[in-house]
Design a protein around this motif. Structure first.
Motif, PDB file in Angstrom:
ATOM      1  N   LEU A 103      -1.154 -26.000  18.702  1.00  0.00           N
ATOM      2  CA  LEU A 103      -1.448 -24.575  18.891  1.00  0.00           C
ATOM      3  C   LEU A 103      -2.957 -24.343  18.784  1.00  0.00           C
ATOM      4  CD1 LEU A 103      -0.046 -21.852  19.347  1.00  0.00           C
ATOM      5  CD2 LEU A 103       0.015 -21.580  16.873  1.00  0.00           C
ATOM      6  N   HIS A 104      -3.519 -23.666  19.760  1.00  0.00           N
ATOM      7  CA  HIS A 104      -4.960 -23.389  19.794  1.00  0.00           C
ATOM      8  C   HIS A 104      -5.201 -21.886  19.644  1.00  0.00           C
ATOM      9  CE1 HIS A 104      -9.150 -23.784  20.797  1.00  0.00           C
ATOM     10  NE2 HIS A 104      -9.020 -22.988  21.852  1.00  0.00           N
ATOM     11  N   GLN A 105      -5.908 -21.543  18.594  1.00  0.00           N
ATOM     12  CA  GLN A 105      -6.291 -20.147  18.349  1.00  0.00           C
ATOM     13  C   GLN A 105      -5.094 -19.191  18.330  1.00  0.00           C
ATOM     14  OE1 GLN A 105      -9.583 -19.362  17.649  1.00  0.00           O
ATOM     15  NE2 GLN A 105      -9.885 -21.567  17.724  1.00  0.00           N
ATOM     16  N   ARG A 106      -3.941 -19.699  17.927  1.00  0.00           N
ATOM     17  CA  ARG A 106      -2.705 -18.899  17.868  1.00  0.00           C
ATOM     18  C   ARG A 106      -2.334 -18.260  19.204  1.00  0.00           C
ATOM     19  NH1 ARG A 106      -3.733 -15.557  12.396  1.00  0.00           N
ATOM     20  NH2 ARG A 106      -4.843 -17.224  11.375  1.00  0.00           N
ATOM     21  N   GLN A 107      -2.891 -18.788  20.287  1.00  0.00           N
ATOM     22  CA  GLN A 107      -2.639 -18.199  21.601  1.00  0.00           C
ATOM     23  C   GLN A 107      -2.091 -19.180  22.616  1.00  0.00           C
ATOM     24  OE1 GLN A 107      -6.029 -16.193  23.224  1.00  0.00           O
ATOM     25  NE2 GLN A 107      -6.686 -15.448  21.238  1.00  0.00           N
ATOM     26  N   HIS A 108      -2.511 -20.433  22.528  1.00  0.00           N
ATOM     27  CA  HIS A 108      -2.191 -21.395  23.574  1.00  0.00           C
ATOM     28  C   HIS A 108      -1.424 -22.570  22.982  1.00  0.00           C
ATOM     29  CE1 HIS A 108      -4.934 -19.117  26.017  1.00  0.00           C
ATOM     30  NE2 HIS A 108      -5.921 -19.373  25.189  1.00  0.00           N
ATOM     31  N   GLN A 109      -0.250 -22.850  23.524  1.00  0.00           N
ATOM     32  CA  GLN A 109       0.588 -23.951  23.062  1.00  0.00           C
ATOM     33  C   GLN A 109       0.422 -25.150  23.989  1.00  0.00           C
ATOM     34  OE1 GLN A 109       2.729 -24.080  20.243  1.00  0.00           O
ATOM     35  NE2 GLN A 109       2.605 -26.230  20.823  1.00  0.00           N
ATOM     36  N   ALA A 110       0.233 -26.311  23.408  1.00  0.00           N
ATOM     37  CA  ALA A 110       0.170 -27.546  24.191  1.00  0.00           C
ATOM     38  C   ALA A 110       1.522 -27.778  24.867  1.00  0.00           C
ATOM     39  CB  ALA A 110      -0.183 -28.721  23.285  1.00  0.00           C
ATOM     40  N   GLY A 111       1.505 -28.633  25.862  1.00  0.00           N
ATOM     41  CA  GLY A 111       2.724 -28.920  26.605  1.00  0.00           C
ATOM     42  C   GLY A 111       2.911 -27.987  27.783  1.00  0.00           C
ATOM     43  N   ALA A 112       1.828 -27.357  28.221  1.00  0.00           N
ATOM     44  CA  ALA A 112       1.929 -26.358  29.287  1.00  0.00           C
ATOM     45  C   ALA A 112       0.738 -26.447  30.234  1.00  0.00           C
ATOM     46  CB  ALA A 112       1.996 -24.955  28.684  1.00  0.00           C
ATOM     47  N   ASP A 113       0.886 -25.800  31.366  1.00  0.00           N
ATOM     48  CA  ASP A 113      -0.216 -25.646  32.313  1.00  0.00           C
ATOM     49  C   ASP A 113      -0.968 -24.386  31.903  1.00  0.00           C
ATOM     50  OD1 ASP A 113      -1.964 -25.296  34.408  1.00  0.00           O
ATOM     51  OD2 ASP A 113      -0.437 -25.368  35.974  1.00  0.00           O
ATOM     52  N   LEU A 114      -2.174 -24.569  31.409  1.00  0.00           N
ATOM     53  CA  LEU A 114      -2.963 -23.429  30.922  1.00  0.00           C
ATOM     54  C   LEU A 114      -4.111 -23.080  31.868  1.00  0.00           C
ATOM     55  CD1 LEU A 114      -3.085 -24.229  27.096  1.00  0.00           C
ATOM     56  CD2 LEU A 114      -1.522 -22.730  28.339  1.00  0.00           C
ATOM     57  N   THR A 115      -3.964 -23.415  33.128  1.00  0.00           N
ATOM     58  CA  THR A 115      -5.011 -23.141  34.106  1.00  0.00           C
ATOM     59  C   THR A 115      -5.368 -21.658  34.131  1.00  0.00           C
ATOM     60  OG1 THR A 115      -4.277 -24.997  35.467  1.00  0.00           O
ATOM     61  CG2 THR A 115      -5.656 -23.324  36.537  1.00  0.00           C
ATOM     62  N   GLU A 116      -4.398 -20.806  34.309  1.00  0.00           N
ATOM     63  CA  GLU A 116      -4.669 -19.366  34.406  1.00  0.00           C
ATOM     64  C   GLU A 116      -5.184 -18.773  33.089  1.00  0.00           C
ATOM     65  OE1 GLU A 116      -4.842 -17.384  37.116  1.00  0.00           O
ATOM     66  OE2 GLU A 116      -4.560 -19.277  38.178  1.00  0.00           O
ATOM     67  N   PRO A 117      -4.518 -19.009  31.946  1.00  0.00           N
ATOM     68  CA  PRO A 117      -5.019 -18.424  30.700  1.00  0.00           C
ATOM     69  C   PRO A 117      -6.437 -18.867  30.348  1.00  0.00           C
ATOM     70  CG  PRO A 117      -2.797 -19.267  30.367  1.00  0.00           C
ATOM     71  CD  PRO A 117      -3.245 -19.701  31.738  1.00  0.00           C
TER      72      PRO A 117
END
Length: 85
Positions: A38-52
């Motif tokens: 978990l990064h900064q309580r916003q982004h969870q690993a295991g996903a495509d985070l291109t847009e966020p």
């Protein structure tokens, strides 16, 4: 790697923390900023985070410091259905 396969690398319970960005999959496991995936309580690993991450304050050079572990596979195109249904 497919999105389904990527989801297994969520950084939880000792699993690696992989994140896809613009089709490239990075291993953020060693980063203290990705503890338990978990990064900064916003982004969870295991996903495509291109847009966020487009609006994140990160610079490409920072992300590229992490090991590349693969490429995100595009899902196959959906088959067209013919007929009335």
């Amino acid at each position: 790697m497919t999105l389904e396969e990527l989801a297994r690398f969520d950084g939880r319970e000792g699993r690696p923390a992989y994140v896809a960005i613009s089709g490239t999959i990075y291993d953020f496991t060693a980063s203290p900023l990705w503890e338990e995936g978990l990064h900064q309580r916003q982004h969870q690993a295991g996903a495509d985070l291109t847009e966020p991450l487009k609006s994140a304050p990160h610079v490409r050079a920072l992300i590229e410091r992490f090991p590349v572990v693969g490429q995100l596979e595009e899902p196959p195109p959906k088959k067209k259905r013919w007929g009335l249904f």
